[in-house]
Design an enzyme around this catalytic site. Structure first.
Site, short mmCIF file in Angstrom:
data_model
loop_
_atom_site.label_atom_id
_atom_site.label_comp_id
_atom_site.label_asym_id
_atom_site.label_seq_id
_atom_site.Cartn_x
_atom_site.Cartn_y
_atom_site.Cartn_z
N LYS A 235 0.85 -1.20 0.00
CA LYS A 235 0.00 0.00 0.00
C LYS A 235 0.88 1.25 0.00
O LYS A 235 1.64 1.47 0.94
CB LYS A 235 -0.90 0.03 1.24
CG LYS A 235 -2.01 1.08 1.08
CD LYS A 235 -2.75 1.38 2.36
CE LYS A 235 -2.10 2.44 3.18
NZ LYS A 235 -2.00 3.75 2.51
N GLY B 99 7.34 5.10 7.69
CA GLY B 99 6.38 6.17 7.98
C GLY B 99 6.69 6.80 9.32
O GLY B 99 7.84 6.73 9.81
N THR C 283 6.70 7.70 13.42
CA THR C 283 6.92 6.89 14.62
C THR C 283 5.60 6.54 15.30
O THR C 283 5.43 5.41 15.80
CB THR C 283 7.89 7.64 15.57
OG1 THR C 283 9.15 7.76 14.89
CG2 THR C 283 8.11 6.90 16.87
N ALA C 284 4.64 7.47 15.31
CA ALA C 284 3.35 7.19 15.95
C ALA C 284 2.65 6.02 15.24
O ALA C 284 2.10 5.12 15.89
CB ALA C 284 2.47 8.44 15.93
N THR C 285 2.70 6.02 13.92
CA THR C 285 2.09 4.91 13.17
C THR C 285 2.87 3.62 13.43
O THR C 285 2.28 2.54 13.58
CB THR C 285 2.08 5.20 11.64
OG1 THR C 285 1.65 6.54 11.45
CG2 THR C 285 1.18 4.26 10.90
N CYS D 264 13.18 12.11 5.45
CA CYS D 264 13.41 11.68 6.84
C CYS D 264 14.85 11.93 7.26
O CYS D 264 15.15 12.00 8.45
CB CYS D 264 13.07 10.20 6.98
SG CYS D 264 13.97 9.18 5.81
N GLU E 214 9.68 15.90 15.51
CA GLU E 214 9.90 15.94 14.07
C GLU E 214 8.89 16.90 13.42
O GLU E 214 7.69 16.76 13.62
CB GLU E 214 9.72 14.54 13.46
CG GLU E 214 10.09 14.50 11.99
CD GLU E 214 9.79 13.15 11.34
OE1 GLU E 214 8.72 12.58 11.57
OE2 GLU E 214 10.65 12.69 10.56
#
Ligand code: NAD
Length: 480
Positions: free
Chosen positions: A173, A226, A228-230, A282, A384
């Site tokens: 995806k 992606g 860090t929270a994800t 990143c 970030e």
């Protein structure tokens, strides 16, 4: 309005529920296409196709898998201009950057793994004259690859190429913010004769289509890039299912400039490491630390070079900075600029949203921004931002700058500028980052493992490591 379609079992297809949502051109702030709003039914179909094809693909000789992948790489190279244009429209990056970096690297990723698989070897250990132990790697099965919006085709191919080369079948995806090049890529896979079901691309939002990939019990490994929270959500879901996980996450990278650096190179490259792709890489060095004797001179030169950057229509070949990828992201960056002011920072350059004229009048443009006067501990310097915003801070000693550099929860990349070889090694050894560049930035050899420390991720991509990631490892001991 171009309607993007899923690529499932070799066919371009609408989502099962028939729902689509808008694909926004960030330079115009307007929809220009439609994206499938896929859900777990589409993921189930994609996974069933991938599972069905796995036996055949994983036993296809490596040379045959390799030659199909090489065909795909050649098609990317053939369509360089078309893909670069599509990526620029989809993401807002300058078309020149898409043409020189993103699309060539996508082809290089595929070539690298198409050829690496022909040179893969495994270890054997002879135990005196008593036994032989050998290590066997076999493709793990159906794998999930999920990529972000900042380097769309570059990161999408970086994940799927090793998986396909090693003999896995894939449910992938791309980001819903930038799905277009993955869609064009699916057409190239069909043209190249990739067997049906080997690669399946499901478009849609992360919490629905992405989460369904993570949760699917038949998907054995997840390669994710992606935020860090994800990454935390993905680890929480996939961990208890004992899936193999590779997480490439956020960064807050230090760019450390010692007074004995090659000044011209340090300034020129720092402009790139701060503002390339609107700072949406990143690996961008968003915290610049300058040794005090050079501080004033560096800040002055850096400001002059930043002022000279051309921000504008991404399709204009003169443009250095294009649009921010989405309105939500623009607002997030603006909120951090406000936070920096509240924290006592001085905006010495930029800081404002920009309204262009003509085609781009409603686009999401933001001035490249330089902030000084902040402490390394404030939120602006800890979280970030992922945009064209850098802070510059002075330091006095090596110990002090290492403490500043290592003070965040991230540990992705660092850059060091010094002509002193011993210091370069000393500081590189102490900085807590997965990648350290000395007197350069973003120089990549695809054989080198890539990944972060701390909350910038777990696992390593790149090189032969990535091929191993997509396998089950077995160690066999035969007693003579
Ligand atoms: P994101 O985490 O919002 O989304 C990344 C992908 O994950 C998208 O495809 C999204 O749809 C999907 N996703 C979201 N929620 C999901 C869920 N619950 N389950 C499964 N998939 C889900 O990140 P982004 O905003 O697209 O990208 C920016 C971030 O990526 C930044 O933090 C940046 O530092 C990071 N990044 C890291 C690297 C690296 O190599 N370490 C490279 C590029 C970008």
């Amino acid at each position: 309005m171009e309607k993007i379609l899923n690529y499932i079992n070799g066919t371009l297809t609408e989502p099962v529920n028939g729902n689509f949502f808008n694909n926004i051109n960030p330079a115009e702030g307007k929809p220009y296409g439609l994206i499938p709003d896929s859900n777990k039914e589409d993921v189930a179909q994609a996974t069933a196709a991938a599972k069905h094809t796995f036996a055949a693909w994983s036993t296809t000789p490596a040379r045959n898998r390799s030659s199909i992948l090489i065909k795909i790489a050649k098609l990317i190279e053939r369509d360089l201009d078309k893909l670069a244009l599509a990526e620029s429209i989809d993401q807002g990056k300058p078309v020149t950057l898409a043409k020189s970096l993103d699309i060539p690297r996508a082809a290089a990723n595929i070539r690298f793994y198409a050829t690496a698989i022909l040179h893969e070897s495994s270890e054997a250990h002879f135990t005196d004259n008593e036994a032989i132990n050998y290590t066997q790697h076999t493709p793990i099965g159906v794998v999930g690859c999920i990529s972000p919006w900042n380097l769309p085709l570059y990161l999408f191919t970086w994940k799927i190429a090793p998986a396909l080369a090693v003999g896995c079948t894939v449910v992938a995806k791309p980001s819903e913010i930038t799905p277009m090049t993955a869609y064009l890529f699916s057409k190239l896979c069909i043209e190249a004769g990739l067997p049906a079901g080997v690669l399946n691309i499901v478009h849609g939002v992360g919490a629905k289509a992405g989460q369904a990939i993570i949760e699917h019990p038949e998907i054995k490994a997840i390669s994710f890039t992606g935020g860090t929270a994800t990454g935390k959500i993905i680890a929480a879901t996939a961990g208890p299912m004992f899936k193999k996980l590779s997480l490439e996450l956020g960064g807050k990278n230090p760019n450390i400039i010692f007074a004995d650096c090659d000044f011209e190179k340090a300034v020129t490259t720092s402009i790139q490491s701060s503002f390339s792709n609107q700072g949406e890489i990143c690996l961008c060095g968003s915290r610049i630390f300058v040794e005090r004797p050079l501080y004033e001179k560096f800040v002055a030169a850096f400001k002059v070079r930043t002022e000279a950057l051309v921000m504008g229509d991404p399709l204009d070949e003169k443009t250095n900075l294009g649009a921010i990828a989405s309105e939500t992201h623009l607002n997030k960056i603006l909120s951090y600029i406000e936070l920096a002011k509240q924290e006592g920072g001085t905006i010495i350059q930029g800081g404002n949203q920009v309204k262009l004229t003509g085609r781009c009048a409603d686009g999401y443009f933001l001035e490249p921004t330089i902030i000084t006067g902040l402490s390394h501990t404030c939120r602006t310097n800890q979280e970030e931002i992922f945009g064209p915003v850098v802070t510059i801070m002075p330091f006095d000693t090596e110990e002090e700058v290492l403490q500043y550099a290592n003070s965040t929860t991230y540990g992705l990349a660092a850059t060091i500028w010094t002509e002193n070889l011993k210091r370069a090694h000393r500081v590189a050894a102490e900085v807590k980052s997965g990648i350290v560049w000395v007197n350069c930035w973003l120089f990549r050899d695809l054989r080198t493992p890539f990944g972060g420390m701390k909350q910038s991720g777990i696992g390593r991509e790149g090189g032969f490591e990535a091929l191993k990631f997509f396998t089950d490892e077995k160690n066999v001991c035969i007693k003579f």
